[in-house]
Design an enzyme around this catalytic site. Structure first.
Site, PDB file in Angstrom:
ATOM      1  N   CYS A 107     -14.554  -2.994  -0.741  1.00 19.34           N
ATOM      2  CA  CYS A 107     -14.334  -1.543  -0.729  1.00 19.34           C
ATOM      3  C   CYS A 107     -14.323  -1.018   0.701  1.00 19.34           C
ATOM      4  CB  CYS A 107     -15.417  -0.836  -1.525  1.00 19.34           C
ATOM      5  SG  CYS A 107     -15.650  -1.500  -3.177  1.00 19.34           S
ATOM      6  N   LEU A 108     -13.142  -1.016   1.312  1.00 18.18           N
ATOM      7  CA  LEU A 108     -13.005  -0.524   2.687  1.00 18.18           C
ATOM      8  C   LEU A 108     -12.185   0.776   2.708  1.00 18.18           C
ATOM      9  CD1 LEU A 108     -13.455  -1.093   5.752  1.00 18.18           C
ATOM     10  CD2 LEU A 108     -11.279  -2.326   5.739  1.00 18.18           C
ATOM     11  N   SER A 115      -5.310   2.587   7.007  1.00 13.01           N
ATOM     12  CA  SER A 115      -4.993   1.880   8.258  1.00 13.01           C
ATOM     13  C   SER A 115      -6.080   2.097   9.307  1.00 13.01           C
ATOM     14  CB  SER A 115      -3.638   2.360   8.810  1.00 13.01           C
ATOM     15  OG  SER A 115      -2.610   2.085   7.876  1.00 13.01           O
ATOM     16  N   ARG A 126      -5.806 -12.152   5.057  1.00  7.91           N
ATOM     17  CA  ARG A 126      -4.359 -12.035   5.338  1.00  7.91           C
ATOM     18  C   ARG A 126      -3.644 -13.367   5.122  1.00  7.91           C
ATOM     19  NH1 ARG A 126      -5.519  -7.972  10.401  1.00  7.91           N
ATOM     20  NH2 ARG A 126      -5.656  -6.156   9.040  1.00  7.91           N
ATOM     21  N   ARG A 184      25.281 -20.357 -14.158  1.00  8.09           N
ATOM     22  CA  ARG A 184      26.176 -19.224 -14.429  1.00  8.09           C
ATOM     23  C   ARG A 184      27.575 -19.480 -13.850  1.00  8.09           C
ATOM     24  NH1 ARG A 184      26.839 -14.576 -17.502  1.00  8.09           N
ATOM     25  NH2 ARG A 184      27.762 -12.887 -16.278  1.00  8.09           N
ATOM     26  N   GLN A 216      19.895  -9.886  -6.801  1.00  8.75           N
ATOM     27  CA  GLN A 216      21.339  -9.838  -6.535  1.00  8.75           C
ATOM     28  C   GLN A 216      22.045 -11.078  -7.108  1.00  8.75           C
ATOM     29  OE1 GLN A 216      22.512  -7.129  -5.171  1.00  8.75           O
ATOM     30  NE2 GLN A 216      24.667  -7.723  -5.089  1.00  8.75           N
ATOM     31  N   GLY A 276      23.738  -8.109 -12.935  1.00 13.73           N
ATOM     32  CA  GLY A 276      23.138  -7.155 -13.882  1.00 13.73           C
ATOM     33  C   GLY A 276      21.904  -7.731 -14.559  1.00 13.73           C
ATOM     34  N   GLU A 287      -4.123  -5.237   2.751  1.00 12.31           N
ATOM     35  CA  GLU A 287      -4.869  -5.947   3.803  1.00 12.31           C
ATOM     36  C   GLU A 287      -4.265  -5.713   5.193  1.00 12.31           C
ATOM     37  OE1 GLU A 287      -6.576  -9.664   2.799  1.00 12.31           O
ATOM     38  OE2 GLU A 287      -6.817  -9.093   0.718  1.00 12.31           O
ATOM     39  N   ARG A 344      -0.749  -5.619  20.444  1.00  9.17           N
ATOM     40  CA  ARG A 344      -1.933  -5.382  21.294  1.00  9.17           C
ATOM     41  C   ARG A 344      -2.348  -6.666  22.005  1.00  9.17           C
ATOM     42  NH1 ARG A 344      -5.650  -1.631  17.428  1.00  9.17           N
ATOM     43  NH2 ARG A 344      -4.770   0.377  18.016  1.00  9.17           N
TER      44      ARG A 344
HETATM   45  C1  LIG Z   1      -2.272  -2.430  -5.039  1.00 10.25           C
HETATM   46  C2  LIG Z   1      -3.204  -2.170  -3.885  1.00 10.25           C
HETATM   47  C3  LIG Z   1      -4.412  -2.853  -3.811  1.00 10.25           C
HETATM   48  C4  LIG Z   1      -5.297  -2.592  -2.767  1.00 10.25           C
HETATM   49  N1  LIG Z   1      -6.521  -3.215  -2.766  1.00 10.25           N
HETATM   50  C5  LIG Z   1      -7.449  -2.826  -1.841  1.00 10.25           C
HETATM   51  C6  LIG Z   1      -8.806  -3.330  -1.911  1.00 10.25           C
HETATM   52  O1  LIG Z   1      -9.152  -4.152  -2.784  1.00 10.25           O
HETATM   53  N2  LIG Z   1      -9.708  -2.865  -1.014  1.00 10.25           N
HETATM   54  C7  LIG Z   1      -9.383  -1.963  -0.038  1.00 10.25           C
HETATM   55  O2  LIG Z   1     -10.260  -1.606   0.757  1.00 10.25           O
HETATM   56  N3  LIG Z   1      -8.108  -1.481   0.056  1.00 10.25           N
HETATM   57  C8  LIG Z   1      -7.142  -1.889  -0.820  1.00 10.25           C
HETATM   58  N4  LIG Z   1      -5.864  -1.372  -0.747  1.00 10.25           N
HETATM   59  C9  LIG Z   1      -5.555  -0.368   0.268  1.00 10.25           C
HETATM   60  C10 LIG Z   1      -4.600  -0.846   1.340  1.00 10.25           C
HETATM   61  O3  LIG Z   1      -5.262  -1.751   2.198  1.00 10.25           O
HETATM   62  C11 LIG Z   1      -4.088   0.402   2.059  1.00 10.25           C
HETATM   63  O4  LIG Z   1      -3.209   1.050   1.164  1.00 10.25           O
HETATM   64  C12 LIG Z   1      -3.399   0.101   3.366  1.00 10.25           C
HETATM   65  O5  LIG Z   1      -4.340  -0.380   4.307  1.00 10.25           O
HETATM   66  C13 LIG Z   1      -2.695   1.322   3.952  1.00 10.25           C
HETATM   67  O6  LIG Z   1      -3.546   2.433   3.960  1.00 10.25           O
HETATM   68  P1  LIG Z   1      -3.012   3.831   3.357  1.00 10.25           P
HETATM   69  O7  LIG Z   1      -2.463   3.566   2.011  1.00 10.25           O
HETATM   70  O8  LIG Z   1      -4.098   4.824   3.506  1.00 10.25           O
HETATM   71  O9  LIG Z   1      -1.779   4.232   4.273  1.00 10.25           O
HETATM   72  P2  LIG Z   1      -1.853   4.980   5.700  1.00 10.25           P
HETATM   73  O10 LIG Z   1      -2.899   4.336   6.531  1.00 10.25           O
HETATM   74  O11 LIG Z   1      -1.927   6.430   5.465  1.00 10.25           O
HETATM   75  O12 LIG Z   1      -0.431   4.614   6.295  1.00 10.25           O
HETATM   76  C14 LIG Z   1       0.762   5.275   5.884  1.00 10.25           C
HETATM   77  C15 LIG Z   1       1.936   4.687   6.664  1.00 10.25           C
HETATM   78  O13 LIG Z   1       1.724   4.876   8.073  1.00 10.25           O
HETATM   79  C16 LIG Z   1       1.804   3.622   8.747  1.00 10.25           C
HETATM   80  N5  LIG Z   1       0.890   3.629   9.880  1.00 10.25           N
HETATM   81  C17 LIG Z   1      -0.416   3.988   9.898  1.00 10.25           C
HETATM   82  N6  LIG Z   1      -0.929   3.849  11.132  1.00 10.25           N
HETATM   83  C18 LIG Z   1       0.062   3.357  11.912  1.00 10.25           C
HETATM   84  C19 LIG Z   1       0.154   2.984  13.297  1.00 10.25           C
HETATM   85  N7  LIG Z   1      -0.885   3.059  14.112  1.00 10.25           N
HETATM   86  N8  LIG Z   1       1.355   2.526  13.746  1.00 10.25           N
HETATM   87  C20 LIG Z   1       2.422   2.435  12.918  1.00 10.25           C
HETATM   88  N9  LIG Z   1       2.391   2.772  11.609  1.00 10.25           N
HETATM   89  C21 LIG Z   1       1.224   3.214  11.115  1.00 10.25           C
HETATM   90  C22 LIG Z   1       1.413   2.590   7.692  1.00 10.25           C
HETATM   91  O14 LIG Z   1       1.906   1.300   8.008  1.00 10.25           O
HETATM   92  C23 LIG Z   1       2.061   3.162   6.440  1.00 10.25           C
HETATM   93  O15 LIG Z   1       3.417   2.802   6.401  1.00 10.25           O
HETATM   94  C24 LIG Z   1      -4.945  -1.650  -1.759  1.00 10.25           C
HETATM   95  C25 LIG Z   1      -3.706  -0.996  -1.825  1.00 10.25           C
HETATM   96  C26 LIG Z   1      -2.849  -1.228  -2.878  1.00 10.25           C
HETATM   97  C27 LIG Z   1      -1.544  -0.471  -2.931  1.00 10.25           C
END
Ligand SMILES: Cc1cc2nc3c(=O)[nH]c(=O)nc-3n(C[C@H](O)[C@H](O)[C@H](O)COP(=O)(O)OP(=O)(O)OC[C@H]3O[C@@H](n4cnc5c(N)ncnc54)[C@H](O)[C@@H]3O)c2cc1C
Length: 381
Positions: A125-126, A133, A243, A268, A336, A340, A363, A375
């Site tokens: 739970c992060l 992000s 990852r 096909r 593709q 269909g 992740e 970075r």
């Molecule tokens: C099906 C599913 C399962 C998941 N399971 C877990 C879990 O078990 N535990 C957990 O902790 N989380 C989980 N997550 C959360 C997942 O890790 C986050 O959705 C992900 O880290 C992105 O965070 P956000 O959705 O808040 O998007 P945001 O952080 O709001 O990002 C939105 C967009 O902005 C971009 N962005 C953000 N910052 C930057 C930057 N500095 N430079 C360029 N682009 C940027 C992102 O790439 C994205 O395209 C899960 C998500 C999904 C959809």
């Protein structure tokens, strides 16, 4: 298609045979039904645990199998090629066992055999509603109150929410930024931990994902993993390994799409010929096959660095980035190839395409992987 693999030991060969047999018997026949009903296959995960495939990279004295990451990832790939949600569950559970395995007290480590044997399912739970992000900005609070922490806040997107037996909760015990974050291992049954309704996802519908409300939940102080203030380091180290798991899931999914599309294209016929004989389509399949092989090679190369005890975080970010982008491209092209028929649920490729998308997000999104890689380049590493 059979993948030609070079494995480090005979035991690894046996493990991959076991995984293939289990995937064919327990996963392939059930995936369509569970995905269409959106039901989490808890018993299948228990079966995988009892077969000894859930704790592969962890030490034997903790109930694991002491296998190299290279071997664990190839098992994961096989599971993903039959049912991505199950492979993702194994990957997330492996991630959720990391904090205790790497930082837990002797008391907490006593839980590892049940965790690694599949009796206790974990979650990580992060993420929070206001940000995934920028995880170091998390706002869930854990306030020390005698022999307990009182946890208040909301976690978002938690895989296994409502189904897990334990939650790794990353919460703020100190000031702002990464240094104020700690990790607590909370029992799911703790009063005040309230999983919310499951999200209605595009794919991976048999994998439950939901917010979790922490409403003054009292977590015993001995459930602190490591020390106060090291939570963010634990979270990031867990993600480096996680990852690689997501990359392996992507390879397995892409391989499944490639195999299905190739078989279809051999069978096909149009204009009196199998469609694979048309260069436009055959070359598309050749590119898909090359992406799958390259993704596998990059993923296993990063795993071998980890197995050798060398720094691997940047290579893991590259593997996650490349393999999940490859899976998106390969699964889209598989649709593709079927024309269909690719667009309807009678064939699995539309599901593969929906499932690939999430691998580019979880992740650390692929933008965040690029951030990690760029970075390190900026630092001249
Ligand atoms: C099906 C599913 C399962 C998941 N399971 C877990 C879990 O078990 N535990 C957990 O902790 N989380 C989980 N997550 C959360 C997942 O890790 C986050 O959705 C992900 O880290 C992105 O965070 P956000 O959705 O808040 O998007 P945001 O952080 O709001 O990002 C939105 C967009 O902005 C971009 N962005 C953000 N910052 C930057 C930057 N500095 N430079 C360029 N682009 C940027 C992102 O790439 C994205 O395209 C899960 C998500 C999904 C959809």
């Amino acid at each position: 298609m059979t993948v030609d693999r070079i494995l480090p030991t005979g035991e690894a060969h046996d493990l991959l045979d076991l995984a293939t047999d289990l995937a064919d018997r327990e996963l392939a026949p059930k995936v369509t039904d569970f995905e269409s009903r959106g039901v989490f296959p808890r018993e299948v995960i228990r079966t995988i645990g009892r077969a000894g495939l859930l704790g592969l990279p962890y030490p034997e004295e903790d109930g694991g199998a002491a296998q190299p990451y290279e071997v664990y990832l190839q098992v994961l790939e096989i599971l993903a090629s039959r049912w991505l949600a199950v492979a993702e569950a194994v990957s997330v559970h492996t991630l959720a066992c990391f904090p205790v395995a790497a930082y837990g007290s002797d008391q907490l480590r006593k839980m590892l055999p049940d965790m690694l044997g599949g009796e206790l399912l974990g979650a990580y739970c992060l993420s929070e509603p206001q940000g995934g992000s920028d995880a170091a900005a998390l706002t869930t609070k854990a306030v020390r109150d005698g022999d307990h922490y009182t946890v208040t806040g909301t976690k978002a997107w938690i895989t296994h929410a409502g189904n897990a037996d334990f939650y790794n909760v990353f919460a703020r015990t100190g000031g702002p930024g990464a240094a104020g974050i700690s990790c607590l291992l909370a029992d799911a049954a703790t009063p005040g931990i309230v999983p919310q309704a499951a999200e209605r996802t595009m794919g991976l519908r048999s994998s439950p994902v939901a917010q979790i409300a922490f409403d003054g939940a009292r977590v015993p102080a001995e459930r602190l993993v490591g020390e106060e203030g090291v939570g963010f380091r634990i979270a990031m180290q867990a993600l480096d390994s996680g990852r690689l798991g997501i990359a392996a899931c992507a390879v397995g999914l892409a391989q499944a799409a490639l195999d299905y599309a190739s078989a279809y294209a051999r069978d096909r016929e149009q204009f009196g010929h199998p469609i694979i004989d048309f260069q436009g389509l055959g070359f598309m399949l050749a590119d898909m096959a090359t992406l799958v092989s390259a993704a596998r090679a990059l993923t296993l190369a990063a795993a071998r660095l980890r197995d050798a005890g060398r720094p691997y975080a940047i290579e893991a970010a590259k593997a996650k980035l490349f393999a999940t982008d490859a899976a998106m491209k390969v699964t889209t092209d598989a649709v593709q190839v079927l024309g269909g028929y690719g667009y309807v649920a009678d064939h699995p490729v539309e599901r593969y395409m929906r499932e690939a998308k999430v691998l580019q997000i979880v992740e650390g999104t692929n933008q965040i992987q690029r951030l990690v890689i760029s970075r390190s380049l900026a630092k001249g590493r």
